[in-house]
Structure formats: C-alpha cells, structure tokens
Design an enzyme around this catalytic site. Structure first.
Site, PDB file in Angstrom:
ATOM      1  N   LYS A  68       0.856  -1.189   0.000  1.00  0.00           N
ATOM      2  CA  LYS A  68       0.000   0.000   0.000  1.00  0.00           C
ATOM      3  C   LYS A  68       0.891   1.237   0.000  1.00  0.00           C
ATOM      4  O   LYS A  68       1.808   1.359   0.825  1.00  0.00           O
ATOM      5  CB  LYS A  68      -0.878  -0.023   1.261  1.00  0.00           C
ATOM      6  CG  LYS A  68      -2.297   0.400   1.034  1.00  0.00           C
ATOM      7  CD  LYS A  68      -3.127   0.084   2.268  1.00  0.00           C
ATOM      8  CE  LYS A  68      -4.454   0.790   2.212  1.00  0.00           C
ATOM      9  NZ  LYS A  68      -5.205   0.626   3.447  1.00  0.00           N
TER      10      LYS A  68
HETATM   11  O1  G3P Z   1      -8.981   1.369   4.223  1.00  0.00           O
HETATM   12  C1  G3P Z   1      -8.817   2.671   4.661  1.00  0.00           C
HETATM   13  C2  G3P Z   1      -9.467   2.858   5.952  1.00  0.00           C
HETATM   14  O2  G3P Z   1      -8.834   2.067   6.896  1.00  0.00           O
HETATM   15  C3  G3P Z   1      -9.574   4.244   6.440  1.00  0.00           C
HETATM   16  O3  G3P Z   1     -10.743   4.267   7.165  1.00  0.00           O
HETATM   17  O4  G3P Z   1     -12.337   5.082   8.807  1.00  0.00           O
HETATM   18  O5  G3P Z   1      -9.893   5.641   9.047  1.00  0.00           O
HETATM   19  O6  G3P Z   1     -11.276   6.693   7.257  1.00  0.00           O
HETATM   20  P1  G3P Z   1     -11.074   5.501   8.125  1.00  0.00           P
END
Ligand code: G3P
Length: 213
Positions: free
Chosen positions: A83
């Site tokens: 990633k």
């Molecule tokens: O896959 C990306 C994700 O983990 C980010 O999620 O909820 O931190 O915006 P969030």
C-alpha cells in the site's frame, strides 16, 4: 463485488474468515498501531491464514525508502500487496514495483484525477476513501463510482477498492456503483449480517414449532 476486511486484528480476521466471505485484507499504519505486534509479525500471521491479497502499507514517503520497504514487505509472502500513498514519489514507486511484479494498492485517493494517475502508474488496486470524503461534505461514493466508470471506459486494469467504509449503507452503495472490492471494518461486517426481521422470523418459527412439539 469482493469483500476484504479492513483491520490488522488477527482475531477479527480469523473470526470473519470463518464465514467464508473474505477474499483479502487491508491494513494501514493506524490499524497496525492498535496491535501489540510489529507490522512484519502481523503480516506474517495474516498471510498464514489468508490466501488472497493482504495490503500492508509503507511508512516512508520518499521513493528509495518506499521501494526498500515494499520489497521487504513483499518478501514476507507472495500475496502481500504494498500500500502506497498517492503522492508523486508514490506514483514513481508504483510504476517501478509494477515492473518488478509486486502488486500495489494506491491509498489515500480522494479524486478521479488521482485514481487515473494511479492506474496509469500501474497500480493493481486504487483505494478511494469514501468515509473521509463524506466527512468533508463530498459524496465519497459518487467519486468511487466515477472512478469505476472511468477505469471501465478507458479499459484500465486497476481495480477499485471502496475504502474508509463506515456503515452498511456505504457497502450497499459500493455494490450499486460496481466497485470491484469493498474493504469493510469488522464492526460493519457484523452489522451487515443483522436484520430485525430475521431475528423476529427465527423467534416466530421457534414459537410455532414449540407449540406443536
Ligand atoms: O482502508 C482505509 C481505511 O482504513 C480508512 O478508514 O475510517 O480511518 O477513514 P477511516
């Protein structure tokens, strides 16, 4: 649409993978920081039970160190997808890794332009963060859908992972927008199973059965 689980928790991955619906895992530095193991140890454990793509993120933000970390992560298991954040050095690293046969997931994508650049650089996956776009008043799922349409129209090979999913409605929208993958947190996956009419239905069947038996 394929389901990945968005977590670095081995216990959560193990539990949900027993449902037979998980085809990959995504992690990020924030998720890894919640665990008591190193990134390398976590990736090793996850890849011991998951055959599908397992995304592990580089910490470096410069080309040389991104490549170094990417090669190290990929050496843990062949199904590791690296990633990489969508910045200039990230695009450069993705295009080099593509030549080396290492799969990448271009992350922190918030626009169709960024997604197109990622695809051109040879990203295997592109991850628009729908929840974080919603947080700033932009329709994240519309951007994800626009990216899917653009990849389809221009016949680009990269797959779209709807990421930063916050609720079951996001998942339904990802299905309607034809995202190739949704990476879903543990608690949202659990909520997706639940429906009050299912519980009421089971109770009614049991009550009726018990009246006669
Ligand atoms: O896959 C990306 C994700 O983990 C980010 O999620 O909820 O931190 O915006 P969030």
């Amino acid at each position: 649409m394929r389901f990945f689980i968005d977590t670095a928790s081995f216990d959560n991955i193990k539990e949900i993978s027993s449902w037979g619906i998980i085809e990959g895992v995504t992690t990020n530095p924030s998720l890894v920081s919640k665990e008591n193991l190193s990134l390398q140890e976590i990736v090793k454990k996850i890849t011991s039970i998951i055959d599908g793509p397992v995304s592990a993120e580089v910490i470096a933000t410069d080309y040389d160190n991104m490549l170094k970390e990417a090669r190290e992560l990929h050496s843990i298991a062949s199904n590791v997808v690296v990633k990489i954040p969508l910045i200039e050095d990230g695009l450069k690293a993705a295009s080099t890794l593509k030549k080396e046969g290492i799969k990448t997931n271009l992350t922190l994508v918030f626009s169709v332009n960024q997604a197109l650049l990622a695809a051109k650089a040879g990203a295997t996956y592109v991850s628009p963060f729908v929840g974080r776009l919603d947080d700033i008043g932009v329709d994240g799922m519309k951007i994800a859908g626009d990216i899917v349409e653009a990849f389809d129209y221009y016949d680009l090979d990269s797959e779209v992972i709807a990421a930063s999913i916050r609720n079951p409605a996001h998942v339904e929208e990802a299905i309607k927008r034809k995202c190739h993958v949704a990476t879903v947190p543990y608690d949202v996956l659990k909520k997706m199973v639940e429906h009050p009419l299912t519980d009421i239905g089971i109770q009614k069947f049991l009550d009726d059965w018990n009246k006669k038996n």
